[in-house]
Every structure is written in structure tokens, then in C-alpha cells.
Design an enzyme around this catalytic site. Structure first.
Site, PDB file in Angstrom:
ATOM      1  N   HIS A 122       0.868  -1.183   0.000  1.00  0.00           N
ATOM      2  CA  HIS A 122       0.000   0.000   0.000  1.00  0.00           C
ATOM      3  C   HIS A 122       0.897   1.222   0.000  1.00  0.00           C
ATOM      4  O   HIS A 122       1.732   1.404   0.892  1.00  0.00           O
ATOM      5  CB  HIS A 122      -0.930   0.026   1.222  1.00  0.00           C
ATOM      6  CG  HIS A 122      -1.894   1.174   1.184  1.00  0.00           C
ATOM      7  ND1 HIS A 122      -3.155   1.070   0.608  1.00  0.00           N
ATOM      8  CD2 HIS A 122      -1.783   2.457   1.611  1.00  0.00           C
ATOM      9  CE1 HIS A 122      -3.770   2.228   0.694  1.00  0.00           C
ATOM     10  NE2 HIS A 122      -2.954   3.101   1.295  1.00  0.00           N
ATOM     11  N   CYS A 123       0.742   2.080  -1.013  1.00  0.00           N
ATOM     12  CA  CYS A 123       1.612   3.245  -1.179  1.00  0.00           C
ATOM     13  C   CYS A 123       0.870   4.500  -0.730  1.00  0.00           C
ATOM     14  O   CYS A 123      -0.155   4.870  -1.317  1.00  0.00           O
ATOM     15  CB  CYS A 123       2.054   3.380  -2.631  1.00  0.00           C
ATOM     16  SG  CYS A 123       3.140   4.799  -2.917  1.00  0.00           S
ATOM     17  N   VAL A 124       1.398   5.148   0.303  1.00  0.00           N
ATOM     18  CA  VAL A 124       0.750   6.351   0.817  1.00  0.00           C
ATOM     19  C   VAL A 124       0.805   7.489  -0.196  1.00  0.00           C
ATOM     20  O   VAL A 124      -0.094   8.347  -0.238  1.00  0.00           O
ATOM     21  CB  VAL A 124       1.410   6.775   2.156  1.00  0.00           C
ATOM     22  CG1 VAL A 124       2.863   7.163   1.947  1.00  0.00           C
ATOM     23  CG2 VAL A 124       0.641   7.916   2.812  1.00  0.00           C
ATOM     24  N   ASN A 172      -2.020   7.100  -2.428  1.00  0.00           N
ATOM     25  CA  ASN A 172      -3.259   6.901  -1.684  1.00  0.00           C
ATOM     26  C   ASN A 172      -4.038   5.706  -2.233  1.00  0.00           C
ATOM     27  O   ASN A 172      -5.258   5.751  -2.375  1.00  0.00           O
ATOM     28  CB  ASN A 172      -4.126   8.170  -1.740  1.00  0.00           C
ATOM     29  CG  ASN A 172      -5.213   8.175  -0.684  1.00  0.00           C
ATOM     30  OD1 ASN A 172      -5.072   7.540   0.359  1.00  0.00           O
ATOM     31  ND2 ASN A 172      -6.300   8.873  -0.950  1.00  0.00           N
ATOM     32  N   ASN A 173      -3.300   4.636  -2.521  1.00  0.00           N
ATOM     33  CA  ASN A 173      -3.891   3.480  -3.176  1.00  0.00           C
ATOM     34  C   ASN A 173      -2.969   2.284  -2.971  1.00  0.00           C
ATOM     35  O   ASN A 173      -1.785   2.446  -2.657  1.00  0.00           O
ATOM     36  CB  ASN A 173      -4.068   3.758  -4.671  1.00  0.00           C
ATOM     37  CG  ASN A 173      -4.989   2.766  -5.356  1.00  0.00           C
ATOM     38  OD1 ASN A 173      -5.621   1.934  -4.699  1.00  0.00           O
ATOM     39  ND2 ASN A 173      -5.068   2.844  -6.675  1.00  0.00           N
TER      40      ASN A 173
END
Length: 276
Positions: A125-127, A130-131
Site C-alpha cells: 500500500h503506497c501512501v 493513496n492506493n
């Protein structure tokens, strides 16, 4: 949902950073060193503008593309998913059930605590987007990191060239010199960070692994060696084939983030066992 994904602090932070790097590179360094009205300056500006556009386009493709969720009522094909005697019984080829979703999940799928669902071929999950980075947007993620790395490298070279040209012109202009040095250090840091991330994902693609599978595989490899077995990642089907599975069979489309017609449903994947 997509609008909510865009309207977030991390997305605005990335957009702000892109705008800052673009403005400083084009309207300060290129203008100061070559001049935007000259052929050399306009050429540098056009190249950097193209790189910036390709990054922004790839970035938003990654942000707005759903990484892929498990279809409701999914039931694994137990007969074809059972491992052979030579394969690790704990590998992600085996049928698994998600305790949080109370449902079966396909091979390589994992539950994301942030998204609160299982994601197909989840990498992480990549901040910053946002996805989740998963089956359907992994190519766009890698391509966006590639363009970002090339763009920041280009920008840093422009700054370095500008500093070398103006080395004798900084006398009595300490604030300007500090600004040049600060930008050079910051852009070099960005280049090294993005370059390291790109190299990491090139390594993962060449072995057809996700970040999760890499760290899970380290423990599995340790257990296999203790048992006298030779560990092997079941989805590694050869370096070039691994690249085509992620980027596509046509090398001319490898760097275009929306060229994803080769991506299947994400419920099953080729394994080394298929070639035996």
C-alpha cells in the site's frame, strides 16, 4: 471514490513537489544558464517538460486505477493449485482463506489493512498514491517511478552544468550560491531515492516477485535450507518472460502505463511447473 483518492494530502504533496522541481529546473536553472529563447535552452525545456508530463500522466493512472479486488464468491480450483512434492507447501500457490474477509483469496492476493479488502497480486500500500499497488496498476507504478527517476536525473545534470558554467560568477552572491547548492543536494537525494526504488522493482520484476513475496520468501528459503531443500519461487518463469508478464509482450509499449491489454483476471498466474 476516485475523487476522494485524489483529494488527499499525499497526492497534493506529490503535485506540489513536481511543480516546484519543474519551475526551478525550467524557469530558474535553464533560463539562467542557457536562456529559454535559445535553441539549447528550449531543447532542454522541451525534454524536461515531456519527462514531467509522462511522470504526471503515469502517476495519475496509478492513482486512479483500481489494483484489483477478489470477485465475490471466489472459490479456488483446488486440483490445479496444489503444489508438487518439490514445491514449498507454504507458497502462495496454495488455496488460502482470508480471516478478515472470511472468504477465499486467489494466489498472490493479500489483505490490505488500509483499503480493508484483499488485493490481487498485492505489492504494497503506497501512501504517495493513496492506493494499493496491485495487479492492475503495478505497471503504471513502475513506469511512473522510471519517468520520475529520469526526470530528476536530468534536472540534477542541468543544475550541475549550470553550477560549473557559473563557477566564477558566484563571488559576492552567497545567497544565490547557497540556493544552487541546496537545490543540487535535494535533487541528488531525490534521484538516488527514486533510482534505488526503481532498481528494487526491476529486481522484483526479473524474479516475478512482489515486495510481500520477497520478504515472505526469505523466511521460506531459510526453512527450506534447514530441511535440505532448494528454495524456488513458483512464479519465476525466466527473466524475460517475467518482464513481459508485467510490462507486456510488446517492448515498444513497455513504458506506456495504459498499455495493459496483456493483464489477465489476476486469479491465476503462470508457474515454473507449467513449463515442465
Amino acid at each position: 471514490m476516485k475523487l476522494e483518492r485524489i483529494l488527499s494530502v499525499p497526492i497534493f504533496s506529490v503535485v506540489f513537489m513536481v511543480g516546484f522541481v519543474y519551475y526551478v529546473t525550467v524557469f530558474i536553472f535553464i533560463e539562467d544558464c542557457s536562456g529559454l529563447s535559445t535553441s539549447e535552452g528550449s531543447r532542454h525545456a522541451m525534454v524536461f517538460t515531456l519527462l514531467a508530463f509522462l511522470f504526471v500522466f503515469s502517476f495519475f493512472v496509478c492513482v486512479l486505477t483500481d489494483p484489483g479486488g477478489v470477485p465475490p464468491g471466489f472459490v479456488p480450483d483446488v486440483e490445479h493449485s496444489l503444489p508438487s512434492d518439490q514445491e514449498d507447501k507454504t507458497s502462495h500457490v496454495n488455496p488460502r482463506q482470508c480471516d478478515k474477509c472470511s472468504a477465499y483469496k486467489p494466489p498472490r492476493a493479500h489483505h490490505c489493512r488500509v483499503c480493508r479488502r484483499c488485493v490481487l497480486r498485492m505489492d504494497h500500500h503506497c501512501v504517495w498514491i493513496n492506493n494499493c499497488v496491485g495487479h492492475r496498476n503495478y505497471k503504471a507504478f513502475v513506469v511512473s517511478v522510471f519517468y520520475a527517476t529520469i526526470a530528476t536525473t536530468y534536472s540534477w545534470i542541468v543544475i550541475l552544468n549550470c553550477v560549473l558554467q557559473k563557477d566564477q560568477d558566484f563571488s559576492g552572491r552567497i545567497p544565490l550560491k547557497i540556493f544552487y547548492i541546496a537545490c543540487g543536494v535535494m535533487f541528488l537525494g531525490l534521484t538516488l531515492t527514486l533510482g534505488t526504488l526503481l532498481a528494487w522493482h526491476i529486481y522484483l520484476i526479473s524474479h516475478n516477485k512482489t515486495t510481500i513475496e520477497y520478504y515472505d520468501g526469505k523466511r521460506a528459503a531459510w526453512l527450506a535450507k534447514k530441511s535440505g531443500l532448494r528454495p524456488h519461487h513458483p512464479f519465476d518463469v525466466g527473466a524475460f518472460k517475467n518482464f513481459t508478464l508485467v510490462l507486456g509482450p510488446n517492448m515498444l509499449k513497455w513504458l506506456w502505463p495504459t498499455a495493459v491489454s496483456h493483464i489477465k483476471d489476476g486469479l491465476s498466474f503462470p508457474t515454473a511447473r507449467d513449463n515442465l
